[in-house]
Design a protein around this motif. Structure first.
Motif, short mmCIF file in Angstrom:
data_model
loop_
_atom_site.label_atom_id
_atom_site.label_comp_id
_atom_site.label_asym_id
_atom_site.label_seq_id
_atom_site.Cartn_x
_atom_site.Cartn_y
_atom_site.Cartn_z
N ASP A 90 0.83 -1.21 0.00
CA ASP A 90 0.00 0.00 0.00
C ASP A 90 0.87 1.26 0.00
O ASP A 90 1.98 1.26 0.54
N VAL A 91 0.35 2.32 -0.59
CA VAL A 91 1.06 3.60 -0.61
C VAL A 91 0.75 4.36 0.68
O VAL A 91 -0.42 4.62 0.99
N ALA A 92 1.81 4.70 1.42
CA ALA A 92 1.64 5.41 2.70
C ALA A 92 1.76 6.90 2.53
O ALA A 92 1.14 7.67 3.27
N VAL A 93 2.59 7.34 1.59
CA VAL A 93 2.82 8.78 1.42
C VAL A 93 3.24 9.07 -0.02
O VAL A 93 3.92 8.27 -0.65
N VAL A 94 2.78 10.21 -0.52
CA VAL A 94 3.23 10.69 -1.83
C VAL A 94 3.66 12.15 -1.67
O VAL A 94 2.92 12.96 -1.10
N VAL A 95 4.88 12.45 -2.11
CA VAL A 95 5.38 13.83 -2.16
C VAL A 95 5.65 14.13 -3.63
O VAL A 95 6.35 13.36 -4.29
N ALA A 96 5.09 15.19 -4.15
CA ALA A 96 5.35 15.56 -5.54
C ALA A 96 5.61 17.05 -5.61
O ALA A 96 4.91 17.84 -4.97
N VAL A 97 6.65 17.42 -6.36
CA VAL A 97 7.00 18.84 -6.51
C VAL A 97 7.26 19.14 -7.97
O VAL A 97 7.60 18.25 -8.74
N ALA A 108 14.46 19.18 -3.69
CA ALA A 108 13.32 19.66 -2.90
C ALA A 108 12.45 18.47 -2.46
O ALA A 108 11.97 18.43 -1.32
N CYS A 109 12.26 17.51 -3.34
CA CYS A 109 11.43 16.35 -3.01
C CYS A 109 12.09 15.57 -1.86
O CYS A 109 11.42 15.18 -0.89
N GLN A 110 13.40 15.36 -1.94
CA GLN A 110 14.09 14.63 -0.88
C GLN A 110 14.03 15.40 0.45
O GLN A 110 13.82 14.81 1.50
N TYR A 111 14.22 16.72 0.37
CA TYR A 111 14.14 17.52 1.59
C TYR A 111 12.77 17.37 2.26
O TYR A 111 12.66 17.22 3.48
N ILE A 112 11.72 17.39 1.46
CA ILE A 112 10.38 17.33 2.03
C ILE A 112 10.12 15.97 2.70
O ILE A 112 9.63 15.91 3.82
#
Lengths: 139, 80
Positions: A90-97, A108-112
């Motif tokens: 399952d997907v727990a988190v998505v960060v997109a920039v 920036a994505c890694q920092y977040i």
């Protein structure tokens, strides 16, 4: 612009990626965190995520703002975190920039995601075949 | 003064409930609250970290707490 969400439903990954799109950006960079079946050599059956929702949403917004200060060229930041019981895969988190050029989007994505893991009040309990452990709770 | 402390994760399990009503001296600091709670629930002292949140922000140790604050105990986070 920030698009922050906390949900107890499966994350609509394409919708999060779409929220990060911008006509001024040549790069959309995403991190998708998924539930893995092993942890420190133990077989993980499933994960339970608990959140402090108002503070989690507020702190996610703060992380997005801090990223915006460090990378002023950031166009869109979209973060969705799931809570509740999640199964393997399952997907727990998505960060997109999105940014004009790709190097900034990776950074920036890694920092977040790295900062999210340090400050956002969400807790993960791993369930094994023979017990459960709150991740990182003890030294 | 009376405070209500929201509890999450392992802190909720140690205390045995998701919210705790406490009577503390007026002007109690975040550090004072943590010290009291660690005395009352020694297992809290074994955690890698324990923070106090006031109105959705992490509180500095010397911050004075107020009755109407939304206060929470934040054990080590592990999102992502």
């Amino acid at each position: 612009m920030h698009h922050i969400a906390l949900t107890d439903q499966p994350i609509d990954v394409p919708a999060v990626l779409q929220a990060a799109e911008s006509d001024e950006a040549g790069a959309v960079n995403a991190f998708i965190g998924t539930v893995r079946n092993r942890s420190d050599g133990r077989r993980v059956v499933r994960l339970h995520y608990e959140a402090y929702p108002p503070m989690a949403v507020h702190q996610l917004g703060r992380v997005a703002e801090m990223a915006q200060e460090k990378w002023p060229m950031l166009r869109q930041v979209a973060v969705t975190h799931r809570h509740g019981t999640l199964e393997i895969g399952d997907v727990a988190v998505v960060v997109a920039v999105s940014t004009p050029h790709r190097a900034d989007s990776f950074a920036a994505c890694q920092y977040i995601i790295d900062t999210l893991k340090e400050v956002v009040p969400i807790w993960k309990k791993e369930e094994y075949e023979d017990g459960t452990v709150w991740v990182s709770a003890h030294p | 003064m009376n405070l209500t402390i929201a509890l999450f994760g392992i802190a909720r399990e140690i205390v045995g409930k998701s919210s705790l009503d406490l009577t503390v001296p007026a002007g109690q600091s975040a550090a004072g609250l943590l010290a009291d709670l660690r005395l009352q629930y020694p297992a809290l002292a074994g955690l890698r970290s324990l923070a106090v949140a006031v109105n959705n922000e992490y509180a500095a140790e010397d911050v004075a707490l107020h009755e109407r604050d939304e206060i929470a105990l934040i054990p080590p986070v592990s999102g992502g």
